[in-house]
Each structure stands twice: as structure tokens, then as C-alpha cells.
Write a protein that holds these residues in place. Sequence first.
Motif, mmCIF file in Angstrom:
data_model
loop_
_atom_site.group_PDB
_atom_site.id
_atom_site.type_symbol
_atom_site.label_atom_id
_atom_site.label_comp_id
_atom_site.label_asym_id
_atom_site.label_seq_id
_atom_site.Cartn_x
_atom_site.Cartn_y
_atom_site.Cartn_z
ATOM 1 N N ASN A 126 0.780 -1.215 0.030
ATOM 2 C CA ASN A 126 0.067 -0.006 0.138
ATOM 3 C C ASN A 126 1.015 1.267 -0.021
ATOM 4 O O ASN A 126 0.313 2.394 -0.233
ATOM 5 N N LYS A 127 2.159 0.996 0.169
ATOM 6 C CA LYS A 127 3.113 2.326 0.096
ATOM 7 C C LYS A 127 4.245 1.821 -0.684
ATOM 8 O O LYS A 127 4.738 0.674 -0.540
ATOM 9 N N VAL A 128 4.901 3.024 -1.248
ATOM 10 C CA VAL A 128 6.315 2.806 -2.094
ATOM 11 C C VAL A 128 7.147 3.908 -1.249
ATOM 12 O O VAL A 128 6.956 5.063 -1.201
ATOM 13 N N TYR A 159 -0.331 10.686 -1.802
ATOM 14 C CA TYR A 159 -1.347 9.749 -2.280
ATOM 15 C C TYR A 159 -1.671 9.913 -3.393
ATOM 16 O O TYR A 159 -2.028 10.936 -4.152
ATOM 17 N N LEU A 160 -1.580 8.602 -4.303
ATOM 18 C CA LEU A 160 -1.898 8.520 -5.661
ATOM 19 C C LEU A 160 -3.331 7.925 -5.707
ATOM 20 O O LEU A 160 -3.373 6.502 -5.670
ATOM 21 N N ASP A 161 -4.233 8.684 -5.896
ATOM 22 C CA ASP A 161 -5.694 8.071 -5.618
ATOM 23 C C ASP A 161 -5.969 7.164 -6.717
ATOM 24 O O ASP A 161 -6.795 6.123 -6.670
ATOM 25 N N ARG A 162 -5.354 7.637 -7.902
ATOM 26 C CA ARG A 162 -5.832 6.451 -9.202
ATOM 27 C C ARG A 162 -5.271 5.130 -9.001
ATOM 28 O O ARG A 162 -5.831 4.052 -9.258
ATOM 29 N N LEU A 165 -2.062 4.158 -4.038
ATOM 30 C CA LEU A 165 -0.621 3.917 -3.336
ATOM 31 C C LEU A 165 -0.410 5.466 -2.726
ATOM 32 O O LEU A 165 -0.682 6.375 -3.096
ATOM 33 N N THR A 166 0.416 5.150 -1.684
ATOM 34 C CA THR A 166 0.984 6.363 -1.084
ATOM 35 C C THR A 166 2.669 6.139 -1.124
ATOM 36 O O THR A 166 3.082 5.316 -0.850
ATOM 37 N N ILE A 167 3.048 7.269 -1.549
ATOM 38 C CA ILE A 167 4.706 7.368 -1.922
ATOM 39 C C ILE A 167 5.142 8.091 -0.613
ATOM 40 O O ILE A 167 4.833 9.187 -0.176
ATOM 41 N N ILE A 168 6.299 7.479 -0.040
ATOM 42 C CA ILE A 168 6.901 8.182 1.150
ATOM 43 C C ILE A 168 8.508 8.408 0.750
ATOM 44 O O ILE A 168 9.085 7.394 0.335
ATOM 45 N N ARG A 169 8.981 9.429 1.552
ATOM 46 C CA ARG A 169 10.264 9.749 1.092
ATOM 47 C C ARG A 169 10.868 9.843 2.613
ATOM 48 O O ARG A 169 11.224 10.986 3.075
ATOM 49 N N PRO A 170 11.445 8.769 3.199
ATOM 50 C CA PRO A 170 11.831 8.900 4.608
ATOM 51 C C PRO A 170 13.249 9.458 4.743
ATOM 52 O O PRO A 170 13.686 9.563 5.755
ATOM 53 N N PHE A 171 13.816 9.749 3.740
ATOM 54 C CA PHE A 171 15.386 10.333 3.769
ATOM 55 C C PHE A 171 15.351 11.823 3.395
ATOM 56 O O PHE A 171 16.493 12.576 3.287
ATOM 57 N N LEU A 172 14.149 12.410 3.685
ATOM 58 C CA LEU A 172 14.234 14.006 3.890
ATOM 59 C C LEU A 172 15.391 14.618 4.381
ATOM 60 O O LEU A 172 15.970 15.435 3.968
ATOM 61 N N TYR A 173 15.833 14.208 5.782
ATOM 62 C CA TYR A 173 16.703 14.993 6.473
ATOM 63 C C TYR A 173 18.299 14.154 6.411
ATOM 64 O O TYR A 173 19.129 14.688 7.146
#
Length: 241
Positions: A126-128, A159-162, A165-173
Motif C-alpha cells: 500500500n506504500k512505496v 497519495y496517488l488516488d488513481r 498507493l502512498t509514496i513516502i520519502r523517509p530520507f528527507l533529513y
Amino acid sequence: MKLQQLLSLTRKAVDTYHLIDEGDHIAIGLSGGKDSLALLYALHGLQRFYPKKFSLTAVSVDLGMEGFDLTPVTKLCKELGISHHIIKTQIRQIVFEERKEKNPCSLCAKMRKGALYNAVKELGCNKVAYAHHKDDFIETMMMSMIYEGHFYCFPPKTYLDRMDLTIIRPFLYVEEADVIGFKNKYHLPVVKNPCPADGATKREYIKQLIRTINHENPGTKTRLFTALINGHIPDWEDQNE
């Protein structure tokens, strides 16, 4: 950089922008480069103690480039107990041979994302998770201003409603220099990018431009990141509340 430091910076982004929820099945977009391999380590480490339980799957998109061998990456995933799925595509042939794109990055990225998203949906994710680090965020902001004329950057969570899927980017910091240090310290099995356009892109130009400006005006990169975080970008609003 030690693993503990990497985990601390990763958790800061995860907590600040609510990137992980209970029961998430997260697909790590694993290119074989230093950034995605570091993210693999970071999320695997976070998984062991984070209060919200989540599962991980590694997914790589094979563009059909000659000499692209992910065997060392698959071996690392096995050592970490994470399944690794390689999606075979003909993207290289379409982009470079059939279409003969002069600026191939845009079409390649679009096709690569399409192949990745379809695959992770089939795998029940459900997430990338993407390994965009602090420098990527700053460079994207600069590219947006210079080439498109507006102040923008992709947010930590999308969030990609089509696709649902939710895209996350945990390396922001996490800075790129930190990733390089982590790669060297832990001997990550980096797979070289065989793309003929690698290193000859607008992003590479912006990277060098920021490096030059920061060298001539120490602290510029930090101030650019502060401007981004405090910039009230619409897609970022309310993500850390």
C-alpha cells in the motif's frame, strides 16, 4: 555515518510527516544505487523497534540495460530477510531505440514508475518508499524555480488516488554525504547505473551549481533547505500536523 545515526534521521522524517502507519506493507524502490540500498538498511533497522508494525518488500525495475546485474542486491535482501522482486521491462529499447528520445529521462521515469506501481499493487503493498535524500529535495526545488518558474518540490508523502498507493520519502533529513559515508562504512553492494544518459542531465547541472554556490557562500544549502521546509508548499501543508 553509522547505522544508528541513519535510523535517527529516518525516524525523524517518519514521525514528523506520519509516513508509516500500523500494518503498512511498504515496497522499497530498489535501483541498486547507494541511496536505495541505504534506505533498505534504514527501514529494515526501523522495522525492528518502531512502535507501528509494518512489512517490507524490495522491488527493482530492470530497464533492459546491458550489464545490469542485481545479483549482489538480491543477496543482501536475502541476508536481511526481505523478499526481492525484479520487474523485467523493455524500457531501454523503447526509449533509446524505438523512440530515440533526445531527452530520455522524462519518458523513462514515467514508464519506470508505471511498471513499479503495477508490480507493487500485485504484491499487495500500500506504500512505496523512495530514497530521495535532502540534496534531492533541494535540487528539485531549484529545478522547479529555474526551469518551470515556480517554487515547488515533491512532498515527503504523496497519495496517488488513481493507484490507491502512498509514496513516502523517509530520507528527507539525510544528506547525500551521509549516504556516501554509510555506503563506504558498510560496503554496500552498489550496482552501477548503465544508462547512457547518467551524469548528463539537468539535475546533474543543478547539483554542480548548488555545490559551487555553497562553496562560495558557505551555508547556502542549509538555508535553501530551510526555505523549502518553511515554504508553505501546498502539497506539504498539514503533513506534519
